[in-house]
Motif scaffolding. Structure first.
Motif, PDB file in Angstrom:
ATOM      1  N   THR A 118     -26.870  11.880 -11.348  1.00  0.00           N
ATOM      2  CA  THR A 118     -25.726  10.792 -11.639  1.00  0.00           C
ATOM      3  C   THR A 118     -25.435  10.385 -10.259  1.00  0.00           C
ATOM      4  N   LEU A 119     -25.522   9.071 -10.227  1.00  0.00           N
ATOM      5  CA  LEU A 119     -24.951   8.442  -8.801  1.00  0.00           C
ATOM      6  C   LEU A 119     -23.452   8.418  -8.806  1.00  0.00           C
ATOM      7  N   VAL A 120     -22.719   8.403  -7.685  1.00  0.00           N
ATOM      8  CA  VAL A 120     -21.510   8.140  -7.546  1.00  0.00           C
ATOM      9  C   VAL A 120     -21.123   7.065  -6.403  1.00  0.00           C
ATOM     10  N   GLY A 121     -20.129   6.461  -6.683  1.00  0.00           N
ATOM     11  CA  GLY A 121     -19.868   5.385  -5.539  1.00  0.00           C
ATOM     12  C   GLY A 121     -18.702   4.273  -5.791  1.00  0.00           C
ATOM     13  N   ASN A 180     -27.087  19.576  -4.992  1.00  0.00           N
ATOM     14  CA  ASN A 180     -27.809  20.371  -6.192  1.00  0.00           C
ATOM     15  C   ASN A 180     -26.971  21.037  -6.696  1.00  0.00           C
ATOM     16  N   ILE A 181     -26.815  20.656  -8.272  1.00  0.00           N
ATOM     17  CA  ILE A 181     -25.626  21.513  -9.263  1.00  0.00           C
ATOM     18  C   ILE A 181     -26.299  22.196 -10.011  1.00  0.00           C
ATOM     19  N   SER A 182     -26.134  23.384 -10.295  1.00  0.00           N
ATOM     20  CA  SER A 182     -26.604  24.067 -11.619  1.00  0.00           C
ATOM     21  C   SER A 182     -25.426  24.249 -12.723  1.00  0.00           C
ATOM     22  N   ILE A 183     -26.037  23.915 -13.923  1.00  0.00           N
ATOM     23  CA  ILE A 183     -25.166  24.189 -15.194  1.00  0.00           C
ATOM     24  C   ILE A 183     -25.468  25.258 -15.873  1.00  0.00           C
ATOM     25  N   GLY A 184     -24.975  26.367 -16.163  1.00  0.00           N
ATOM     26  CA  GLY A 184     -25.319  27.230 -16.995  1.00  0.00           C
ATOM     27  C   GLY A 184     -25.047  27.117 -18.375  1.00  0.00           C
ATOM     28  N   LEU A 241     -26.405  13.582 -20.157  1.00  0.00           N
ATOM     29  CA  LEU A 241     -25.267  14.203 -19.285  1.00  0.00           C
ATOM     30  C   LEU A 241     -23.985  13.574 -19.510  1.00  0.00           C
ATOM     31  N   LYS A 242     -22.947  13.980 -19.617  1.00  0.00           N
ATOM     32  CA  LYS A 242     -21.579  13.739 -19.627  1.00  0.00           C
ATOM     33  C   LYS A 242     -21.115  13.315 -18.231  1.00  0.00           C
ATOM     34  N   ARG A 243     -21.484  12.374 -17.440  1.00  0.00           N
ATOM     35  CA  ARG A 243     -21.366  12.112 -16.077  1.00  0.00           C
ATOM     36  C   ARG A 243     -19.730  12.133 -15.780  1.00  0.00           C
ATOM     37  N   GLN A 244     -18.890  11.532 -16.490  1.00  0.00           N
ATOM     38  CA  GLN A 244     -17.770  11.608 -15.815  1.00  0.00           C
ATOM     39  C   GLN A 244     -16.942  12.863 -16.029  1.00  0.00           C
ATOM     40  N   ALA A 245     -17.261  13.808 -16.694  1.00  0.00           N
ATOM     41  CA  ALA A 245     -16.925  15.010 -17.054  1.00  0.00           C
ATOM     42  C   ALA A 245     -17.281  15.970 -15.744  1.00  0.00           C
ATOM     43  N   LEU A 246     -18.596  15.676 -15.382  1.00  0.00           N
ATOM     44  CA  LEU A 246     -19.181  16.452 -14.236  1.00  0.00           C
ATOM     45  C   LEU A 246     -18.745  15.619 -12.983  1.00  0.00           C
ATOM     46  N   VAL A 247     -18.367  14.576 -12.791  1.00  0.00           N
ATOM     47  CA  VAL A 247     -17.966  14.313 -11.495  1.00  0.00           C
ATOM     48  C   VAL A 247     -16.562  14.850 -11.538  1.00  0.00           C
ATOM     49  N   ALA A 248     -15.868  14.698 -12.456  1.00  0.00           N
ATOM     50  CA  ALA A 248     -14.348  15.161 -12.553  1.00  0.00           C
ATOM     51  C   ALA A 248     -14.208  16.552 -12.125  1.00  0.00           C
ATOM     52  N   GLU A 249     -15.243  17.388 -12.601  1.00  0.00           N
ATOM     53  CA  GLU A 249     -14.972  18.726 -12.154  1.00  0.00           C
ATOM     54  C   GLU A 249     -15.532  19.158 -10.921  1.00  0.00           C
ATOM     55  N   LEU A 250     -16.579  18.162 -10.287  1.00  0.00           N
ATOM     56  CA  LEU A 250     -16.992  18.398  -9.038  1.00  0.00           C
ATOM     57  C   LEU A 250     -16.120  17.415  -7.985  1.00  0.00           C
ATOM     58  N   THR A 251     -14.987  16.816  -8.280  1.00  0.00           N
ATOM     59  CA  THR A 251     -14.335  16.149  -7.264  1.00  0.00           C
ATOM     60  C   THR A 251     -14.279  16.385  -6.069  1.00  0.00           C
ATOM     61  N   SER A 252     -13.822  17.933  -5.675  1.00  0.00           N
ATOM     62  CA  SER A 252     -14.031  18.495  -4.241  1.00  0.00           C
ATOM     63  C   SER A 252     -15.492  18.370  -3.672  1.00  0.00           C
ATOM     64  N   VAL A 253     -16.410  18.455  -4.469  1.00  0.00           N
ATOM     65  CA  VAL A 253     -17.928  18.437  -3.939  1.00  0.00           C
ATOM     66  C   VAL A 253     -18.151  17.054  -3.648  1.00  0.00           C
ATOM     67  N   VAL A 254     -17.952  16.016  -4.421  1.00  0.00           N
ATOM     68  CA  VAL A 254     -18.036  14.617  -4.136  1.00  0.00           C
ATOM     69  C   VAL A 254     -17.250  14.113  -2.823  1.00  0.00           C
ATOM     70  N   ASP A 255     -15.927  14.535  -2.844  1.00  0.00           N
ATOM     71  CA  ASP A 255     -15.088  14.374  -1.656  1.00  0.00           C
ATOM     72  C   ASP A 255     -15.857  14.592  -0.399  1.00  0.00           C
ATOM     73  N   GLU A 256     -16.427  15.979  -0.370  1.00  0.00           N
ATOM     74  CA  GLU A 256     -17.052  16.488   0.799  1.00  0.00           C
ATOM     75  C   GLU A 256     -18.391  15.339   1.160  1.00  0.00           C
ATOM     76  N   LEU A 257     -19.199  14.753   0.245  1.00  0.00           N
ATOM     77  CA  LEU A 257     -20.033  14.006   0.624  1.00  0.00           C
ATOM     78  C   LEU A 257     -19.558  12.669   1.392  1.00  0.00           C
ATOM     79  N   TYR A 258     -18.344  12.375   1.398  1.00  0.00           N
ATOM     80  CA  TYR A 258     -17.715  11.406   1.875  1.00  0.00           C
ATOM     81  C   TYR A 258     -17.196  11.448   3.484  1.00  0.00           C
ATOM     82  N   ARG A 259     -16.946  12.828   3.653  1.00  0.00           N
ATOM     83  CA  ARG A 259     -16.482  13.227   5.138  1.00  0.00           C
ATOM     84  C   ARG A 259     -17.193  13.228   6.089  1.00  0.00           C
TER      85      ARG A 259
END
Length: 651
Positions: A541-544, A615-619, A633-651
């Protein structure tokens, strides 16, 4: 609208309510690009969905309709063959039991179970009583289950097992303060069950005093424009909505689709159903098979499919693209293990070339294949293709791929090895397929022309609009209908393009479009699909949105990734085997997937390229939260769960 639709607090459509496709107030101007296919079958003489089984029973009562196995039996154990007559007897017995239990015409009957033979019995039995069927995914959360019970107010329910029965009881008590009479998909009574829960044998025994005439009166009560089922959408982008599907929708789609695919749907054929029967595609296919005598076997666990193919030897199979990706990836892994990976890579290329040649033949753009291609194809057929066909049972004539986008190269590969793939497209709201490729004119990456009785139109902003016999009667919540229709057409939310022959190709979801803070508008699907072609990537899933550049989350295929590490004699990182959600920062894995990211970046314009990713692993424990039952993929749910991970990609 011609008829008012019930609000969420409404108890549901009464028996006398008649529904026609919802008409929203005239909205934006619709472009003139459209494609239609006339209806092939006159359905005016059909009373309702139950006529499909009744007519088949009259034609061929002893024909084998289903194959089923005992609960807990292995796949290799003998499968019980069930004739149309035996199926009819089980349906009638269960229907009489429902009538005796107090189910009235127009009541809602809920089914929550994994895919299995008794699902078909329960579905038909409820329809025979004139009831409205409400299927619920067995993976639904307690919150979703409670919401559906509050909305649908079921009079009775079927449960796949005792665990689901207890969940239903708890949800009903929460919603209404009382339980719902529930019948478990089990023939044997269970001493631990309460008075509100019984077996299928007990249900049948309850109805012994209901006469055949009483049952027949109830069976023919519903008309074509009555609601047959309320299907709650799986909700990849938001809260599930209750879609009202009529008997006309189901009958029209089933009879016209079967007529359009006579090469596929036939008495001598058989299939394995492993898609959730809660999903309208699986259910519609089951009705098509019942109506036309195509034998059906059910699998509750998709992981059993490959083993079952060699045992049941289907002639036709409906799959999601991920299943085909896994079959190809398993063959590639076997080639690596046998140290013939370069040979396998060449075989893939030749299969794809042969697939292109067959497409050109269909379009009269080619004649005889070059000698080098014919020779190489014959060699690789003996080495690889023949074995792959054997793994798939050796009898598959066609595959139907739906529910998600199929990579053209993958479609050409399977056609090249001798297993052509029909690509189709549809939604819950179009009662399964809206369009589909036809044998003799299959083009990879193209989802075909509208099915008979349906029309497709492309709006000025590129959205696919649908109208026809399959288009549903609207949502239960009337407020949701105004935005769902324009000029009498249903707004699918998908972006597409019509070709000169009237066929459709898709280019992504309207809601998935990303607008960066620098002003670029990006449809993410092309990049995502390119990365997902890598065997270690299950989803991307792309984010941006409102960000200065694009990043991505790559969801690993846990099984394939673990096998990859083992093939390199490396320990499998704990993040790859997690039961929950985890980020895998392994250097070797990141280097491997960098090749896929680079290739995907090279395939799109600079504004659509990804700068960073994780790289994300979903068990297994987290799968239901982030992946739908049809493996999207429920992309919105995944991005919301990994907000802190996404934020790191923009630092």
């Amino acid at each position: 609208m011609n008829e008012p639709f019930p609000s969420p607090n409404h108890a549901g459509p009464s028996l006398n309510e008649r529904h026609t496709p919802a008409q929203a107030p005239t909205g934006p101007h619709v472009a003139s690009k459209n494609s239609s296919t006339p209806q092939l079958v006159d359905i005016s003489g059909v009373q309702n969905v139950t006529d499909l089984l009744v007519n088949r029973f009259k034609q061929a009562p002893q024909h084998i309709a289903f194959e089923a196995r005992s609960h807990g039996a292995s796949l290799s154990a003998p499968w019980r063959q069930i004739s149309t007559s035996e199926f009819m007897d089980e349906v009638a017995a269960a229907a009489r039991g429902l009538i005796a239990s107090g189910v009235q015409a127009g009541d809602r009957v809920l089914i929550m179970a994994q895919t299995q033979y008794l699902w078909a019995v329960a579905d038909h039995a409820a329809l025979f009583t004139g009831a409205v069927v409400v299927p619920v995914y067995d993976t639904a959360s307690d919150e979703q289950l409670r919401a559906i019970i509050i909305d649908a107010q079921p009079a009775a329910a079927f449960a796949g097992d005792d665990v689901i029965a207890r969940r239903l009881a708890a949800a009903a008590t929460y919603a209404n303060g009382s339980t719902v009479a529930t019948w478990v998909f089990d023939y044997a009574p269970h001493s631990a069950r309460t008075g509100d829960v019984g077996s299928m044998t007990e249900l049948a025994a309850l109805g012994t005093l209901v006469t055949p005439d009483e049952l027949e009166t109830r069976r023919v009560t519903a008309a074509l424009d009555d609601i047959a089922t309320i299907v709650y959408t799986s909700g990849t982008t938001g809260t599930p909505k209750g879609a009202l599907i009529t008997h006309r929708n189901l009958v029209g789609q089933v009879l016209n689709t079967a007529d359009a695919y006579r090469e596929v749907v036939k008495e001598s054929g058989n299939t394995i159903l492993f898609l959730p029967l809660t999903h309208v595609l699986g259910r519609a296919l089951q009705l098509i098979c019942v109506a036309n005598g195509m034998r059906v076997a059910h699998l509750s666990n998709p992981k059993d499919v490959v083993q079952a193919l060699a045992i049941l030897q289907p002639t036709f199979l409906v799959v999601v693209p991920r299943v085909l990706e896994k079959i190809q990836a398993a063959a590639a892994a076997s080639a690596r293990q046998k140290k013939v990976e370069p040979l396998w890579s060449a075989a893939v290329t030749v299969a794809q070339s042969w697939g292109v040649h067959l497409e050109n033949l269909d379009q009269h753009q080619a004649t005889r294949a070059p000698i080098w291609l014919r020779v190489q194809r014959a060699v690789f057929d003996r080495l690889f293709y023949k074995r792959l066909r054997a793994v798939m049972g050796n009898r598959i004539e066609y595959l139907l791929s739906g529910a998600a986008t199929l990579q053209p190269e993958l479609a050409r590969f399977f056609r090249g090895i001798g297993v052509p793939v029909i690509e189709g497209y549809g939604l819950t709201e179009t009662t399964a397929p809206l369009t589909g490729g036809r044998p003799g004119s299959l083009v990879a990456g193209n989802v075909g022309r509208p099915l008979p009785g349906n029309s497709v139109r492309i709006s000025e902003n590129g959205e696919v609009l649908a109208q026809g016999v399959g288009v549903f009667a609207g949502y239960r919540d009337q407020a949701q209908n105004a935005a769902a229709f324009v000029d009498g057409y249903f707004r699918t939310g998908d972006l597409g393009k019509l070709h000169a022959d009237g066929s459709l190709s898709l280019h992504g979801r309207l809601k998935h479009v990303i607008v960066t803070s620098t002003g670029y508008t990006v449809s993410p699907e092309a990049w995502e699909q390119a990365v997902e072609a890598h065997p270690l990537v299950a989803h991307a899933t792309l984010v941006g949105t409102d960000r200065p550049y694009l990043t991505a989350l790559l969801v690993l295929d846990q099984e394939a990734t673990a096998a990859w590490f083992k093939s390199l004699d490396m320990p499998v990182p704990s993040a790859v085997t997690t039961a929950d959600v985890a980020v895998c920062n392994d250097v070797q894995l990141t280097a491997e997937l960098a090749h896929a990211v680079e290739a995907a970046n090279a395939s799109v314009s600079p504004s659509q390229r990804v700068q960073y990713w994780r790289n994300i692993s979903i068990g297994e424990d987290a799968t239901d939260r982030f992946v739908t039952p049809t493996m999207k993929l429920k992309r919105q749910a995944l991005v919301a769960e990994l907000t802190s991970v996404v934020d790191e990609l923009y630092r």
